[in-house]
Design a protein around this motif. Structure first.
Motif, PDB file in Angstrom:
ATOM      1  N   THR A   1      49.982  -3.339  -7.054  1.00 30.77           N
ATOM      2  CA  THR A   1      49.304  -2.804  -5.869  1.00 30.77           C
ATOM      3  C   THR A   1      50.138  -1.708  -5.229  1.00 30.77           C
ATOM      4  OG1 THR A   1      48.746  -5.110  -5.497  1.00 30.77           O
ATOM      5  CG2 THR A   1      48.016  -3.538  -3.851  1.00 30.77           C
ATOM      6  N   LEU A   2      51.436  -1.987  -5.059  1.00 29.72           N
ATOM      7  CA  LEU A   2      52.296  -1.017  -4.382  1.00 29.72           C
ATOM      8  C   LEU A   2      52.475   0.239  -5.224  1.00 29.72           C
ATOM      9  CD1 LEU A   2      54.996  -3.305  -2.824  1.00 29.72           C
ATOM     10  CD2 LEU A   2      53.115  -2.143  -1.705  1.00 29.72           C
ATOM     11  N   ALA A   3      52.599   0.056  -6.545  1.00 28.98           N
ATOM     12  CA  ALA A   3      52.733   1.229  -7.403  1.00 28.98           C
ATOM     13  C   ALA A   3      51.508   2.110  -7.255  1.00 28.98           C
ATOM     14  CB  ALA A   3      52.905   0.798  -8.858  1.00 28.98           C
ATOM     15  N   GLY A   4      50.326   1.477  -7.257  1.00 29.15           N
ATOM     16  CA  GLY A   4      49.097   2.243  -7.134  1.00 29.15           C
ATOM     17  C   GLY A   4      48.994   2.949  -5.806  1.00 29.15           C
ATOM     18  N   TRP A   5      49.339   2.252  -4.733  1.00 31.43           N
ATOM     19  CA  TRP A   5      49.172   2.823  -3.402  1.00 31.43           C
ATOM     20  C   TRP A   5      50.204   3.909  -3.130  1.00 31.43           C
ATOM     21  CZ3 TRP A   5      52.542   2.501   0.821  1.00 31.43           C
ATOM     22  CH2 TRP A   5      52.028   3.038   2.010  1.00 31.43           C
TER      23      TRP A   5
ATOM     24  N   PRO B 182      43.532  -2.138 -15.817  1.00 29.06           N
ATOM     25  CA  PRO B 182      44.358  -1.395 -14.874  1.00 29.06           C
ATOM     26  C   PRO B 182      44.822  -0.059 -15.437  1.00 29.06           C
ATOM     27  CG  PRO B 182      45.148  -3.618 -15.090  1.00 29.06           C
ATOM     28  CD  PRO B 182      43.987  -3.497 -15.970  1.00 29.06           C
ATOM     29  N   GLU B 183      44.995   0.042 -16.750  1.00 32.51           N
ATOM     30  CA  GLU B 183      45.472   1.326 -17.265  1.00 32.51           C
ATOM     31  C   GLU B 183      44.397   2.130 -17.986  1.00 32.51           C
ATOM     32  OE1 GLU B 183      48.633   0.460 -20.115  1.00 32.51           O
ATOM     33  OE2 GLU B 183      49.053  -1.249 -18.824  1.00 32.51           O
ATOM     34  N   ALA B 184      43.325   1.449 -18.411  1.00 28.70           N
ATOM     35  CA  ALA B 184      42.184   2.102 -19.056  1.00 28.70           C
ATOM     36  C   ALA B 184      42.259   3.623 -19.143  1.00 28.70           C
ATOM     37  CB  ALA B 184      40.902   1.677 -18.324  1.00 28.70           C
ATOM     38  N   GLU B 185      42.908   4.144 -20.155  1.00 28.28           N
ATOM     39  CA  GLU B 185      43.196   5.587 -20.224  1.00 28.28           C
ATOM     40  C   GLU B 185      41.980   6.487 -20.039  1.00 28.28           C
ATOM     41  OE1 GLU B 185      43.781   3.562 -22.761  1.00 28.28           O
ATOM     42  OE2 GLU B 185      45.944   3.298 -23.026  1.00 28.28           O
TER      43      GLU B 185
ATOM     44  N   GLY C 236      45.491   0.328  -9.355  1.00 31.39           N
ATOM     45  CA  GLY C 236      46.194  -0.752  -8.669  1.00 31.39           C
ATOM     46  C   GLY C 236      45.238  -1.765  -8.097  1.00 31.39           C
ATOM     47  N   ILE C 237      44.157  -1.279  -7.450  1.00 34.42           N
ATOM     48  CA  ILE C 237      43.223  -2.204  -6.812  1.00 34.42           C
ATOM     49  C   ILE C 237      42.488  -3.031  -7.858  1.00 34.42           C
ATOM     50  CG2 ILE C 237      41.050  -2.273  -5.541  1.00 34.42           C
ATOM     51  CD1 ILE C 237      42.160  -0.099  -3.790  1.00 34.42           C
ATOM     52  N   ARG C 238      42.046  -2.379  -8.914  1.00 35.73           N
ATOM     53  CA  ARG C 238      41.399  -3.089 -10.007  1.00 35.73           C
ATOM     54  C   ARG C 238      42.276  -4.197 -10.534  1.00 35.73           C
ATOM     55  NH1 ARG C 238      39.177   0.339 -14.948  1.00 35.73           N
ATOM     56  NH2 ARG C 238      37.212   1.010 -14.089  1.00 35.73           N
ATOM     57  N   SER C 239      43.530  -3.825 -10.779  1.00 38.93           N
ATOM     58  CA  SER C 239      44.443  -4.762 -11.391  1.00 38.93           C
ATOM     59  C   SER C 239      44.696  -5.948 -10.484  1.00 38.93           C
ATOM     60  CB  SER C 239      45.743  -4.056 -11.689  1.00 38.93           C
ATOM     61  OG  SER C 239      46.678  -4.975 -12.083  1.00 38.93           O
ATOM     62  N   SER C 240      44.855  -5.699  -9.170  1.00 42.46           N
ATOM     63  CA  SER C 240      45.113  -6.832  -8.280  1.00 42.46           C
ATOM     64  C   SER C 240      43.921  -7.756  -8.264  1.00 42.46           C
ATOM     65  CB  SER C 240      45.397  -6.371  -6.861  1.00 42.46           C
ATOM     66  OG  SER C 240      45.828  -5.074  -6.851  1.00 42.46           O
TER      67      SER C 240
ATOM     68  N   THR D 175      48.741 -10.589 -18.021  1.00 42.72           N
ATOM     69  CA  THR D 175      49.706  -9.638 -18.552  1.00 42.72           C
ATOM     70  C   THR D 175      49.093  -8.253 -18.730  1.00 42.72           C
ATOM     71  OG1 THR D 175      49.132 -10.511 -20.711  1.00 42.72           O
ATOM     72  CG2 THR D 175      51.186 -11.259 -19.784  1.00 42.72           C
ATOM     73  N   ASN D 176      47.821  -8.101 -18.339  1.00 40.33           N
ATOM     74  CA  ASN D 176      47.132  -6.816 -18.451  1.00 40.33           C
ATOM     75  C   ASN D 176      47.094  -6.300 -19.880  1.00 40.33           C
ATOM     76  OD1 ASN D 176      46.642  -6.673 -15.739  1.00 40.33           O
ATOM     77  ND2 ASN D 176      48.584  -5.653 -15.316  1.00 40.33           N
ATOM     78  N   ARG D 177      46.935  -7.216 -20.824  1.00 41.59           N
ATOM     79  CA  ARG D 177      46.850  -6.800 -22.216  1.00 41.59           C
ATOM     80  C   ARG D 177      45.394  -6.661 -22.602  1.00 41.59           C
ATOM     81  NH1 ARG D 177      50.933  -5.138 -25.376  1.00 41.59           N
ATOM     82  NH2 ARG D 177      49.944  -6.122 -27.131  1.00 41.59           N
TER      83      ARG D 177
END
Lengths: 345, 171
Positions: free
Chosen positions: A136-140, A221-224, A151-155, A213-215
């Motif tokens: 979240t913090l990295a995204g914001w 969250p990273e969906a290029e 970040g929001i998606r991932s959280s 683990t966002n795999r």
């Protein structure tokens, strides 16, 4: 043992575990690249050293020497703090996972776990719940819309799957009647692995572990193609490497947790090696080897899935989390309760 | 000095300093982050008191869930106007000072002039075991079963209420 002896032994254990994890992480990256190449019928990195075995070190030097770019719009301090949080969570979780039984070393009885706490499993859940902050913090703090969306998606994803993860663990705790990882491992005996007794819980935990683990298939969250690079779009050099390391360290933690909770930990199925009359140190060595063998198999499974299954759409991911995994995890708890009532397990 | 006292001084110091930082930073996100640090050091203090379950619950519930929600709300709402309201209006300042003063006096009274309502006496081992999951679970499901279930119903009602409110907005 006196307090200071415990402190010294713990420090040594931390050092050993940390070294093992760093080495495993770097070689996991190497294997990921080789296996992906193998899946896609390419060669993969094979130039640095024999068959490319020195590639991880070359990668690290490359990342160290790269320029560190921080965007002007970024909140500088938080921008640097986020990868540190990610690494902290990834590495501290390992403290409670046993890699072997305790053994006697001169006059000391040493258990092969950094901290043998009776709240072990809750400790893991507490730390994974803190992992959301890093993303979240990295995204914001990057000051970029793609990072923020990632970040929001991932959280949202991590919070949703944490719930089914917690409930799946509930079934294991019911059976083993303890929150201590060592007790959970020993309660599974030689063949009564939780994966056989509660297959639904095993599957929900496995799927949640992938999501946590966002795999792939949960790497939204990273969906290029849609988010450029997700929450770490604006990261470069060692800070990017921090997130990269944390992702792979999280894979190692997840497989270690799955082994501890569902696959009998360091034990070998069906063979009671204490009856074979081997030397004590040799038995311990076999147990540790068994643990790392299981871990290698699971890590291969993680890589295999990544290069086989396509990504979910975001609404599918949320539906799966809340409408399929969560009810299944609840069902699993009822199943375990019925088993305990009927068979007095 | 024993390890316990060293840890207490460190954790207590962190808790005190961070709680001051929480109310002095103008940026609400920084405040929220220091509040998380404050919760973490409180969890450490609970551990020193042998209240293991409360320590972990503190991290899972407050640091891991509630503060994430707070951060989300702050990030998405961008409360830039709040600063203006507080710095321009003198009435707000006066009321805030009065409320803060009353709360401060209350805390001082509670710390220095009252005795604890219930203290654990007897064996050390009994107090060590009082904070474990087993002990808390047994108490919750025997002596305190009614309040426990009532709290569960309240939470369920709140969850359903939130669902209804959110659904109305979409339609």
């Amino acid at each position: 043992m006196s307090t200071w002896e415990i402190v010294i032994f713990t420090l040594i254990k931390i050092l050993v575990i940390f070294t093992i994890m760093m080495l495993t992480v770097s070689y996991l990256v190497y294997f990921e690249r080789r296996i992906s190449a193998w899946t896609q019928n390419r060669l993969g990195p094979n130039r640095v050293g024999w068959e490319g075995v020195l590639q991880p070190f070359a990668d690290v030097f490359k990342l160290l020497l790269k320029e560190d770019i921080v965007p002007e719009q970024a909140e500088k301090k938080i921008h640097s703090l986020a990868p540190v949080i990610a690494l902290f969570v990834a590495f501290t979780t390992y403290a409670v996972i046993p890699i072997g039984p305790s053994f006697n070393f001169f006059d000391y009885n040493i258990s092969l776990v950094v901290a043998d706490v009776n709240m072990g499993i809750l400790y893991v859940l507490a730390l994974t719940s803190l992992g959301v902050y890093a993303i979240t913090l990295a995204g914001w703090s990057s000051g970029s819309k793609y990072s923020l969306l990632g970040g929001i998606r991932s959280s949202a994803q991590m919070i949703s799957y944490e719930i089914s993860m917690g409930f799946s663990v509930g079934g294991v705790i019911l059976l083993s009647e303890s929150l201590r990882p060592i007790a959970i491992v020993e309660s599974q005996g030689l063949w009564m692995w939780n994966a056989w007794i509660q297959p639904i819980g095993f599957i929900t935990f496995l799927v949640s572990a992938f999501a946590e683990t966002n795999r792939l298939p949960f790497d939204l969250p990273e969906a290029e193609p849609e988010l450029v690079g997700g929450f770490h779009t604006e990261y470069s050099s060692m800070k990017f490497a921090g997130f990269f390391l944390a992702e792979y360290a999280n894979m190692i933690i997840s497989s270690a947790l799955i082994i501890t909770l569902y696959l009998g930990g360091y034990q070998i199925p069906f063979i009671d090696i204490t009856t074979l009359g081997l030397a004590h140190w040799f038995e311990v060595l076999i147990y540790i080897t068994a643990f790392f063998f299981k871990m290698g198999a699971l890590l291969f499974f993680f890589l295999w899935v990544r290069w086989t299954i396509p990504r979910f759409r975001y609404d599918q991911l949320m539906n799966l989390g809340w409408k399929v995994m969560f009810p299944l995890a609840l069902l699993n708890i009822i199943w375990v309760a019925v088993l305990i009532m009927v068979f007095n397990l | 000095m024993s390890l316990e006292i060293i840890l207490f001084v460190i954790l207590g110091g962190v808790a005190a300093v961070t709680s001051v930082i929480v109310i002095t930073r103008p940026n609400p996100i920084i405040s929220a982050l220091f509040l998380v640090l404050n919760f973490a050091s409180l969890a450490g203090l609970y551990l020193l008191l042998n209240a293991q379950f409360i320590a972990v619950a503190q991290v899972i519930v407050y640091a891991g869930a509630i503060m994430v929600l707070f951060l989300f709300v702050i990030m998405l709402l961008r409360p830039g106007n709040e600063e203006k309201i507080f710095s321009r209006n003198p009435v707000v300042k006066i009321i805030a000072s009065i409320v803060a003063g009353v709360v401060f006096l209350q805390i001082v009274y509670m710390i220095f002039f009252t005795s604890p309502s219930n203290s654990v006496t007897g064996e050390v081992s009994a107090s060590v075991n009082a904070g474990t999951v087993e002990a808390i679970g047994r108490e919750l499901f025997t002596n305190y079963i009614l309040p426990f279930e009532a709290a569960g119903f309240l939470l369920l009602a709140a969850a359903i209420g939130a669902l209804v409110l959110a659904k109305k907005k979409f339609e």
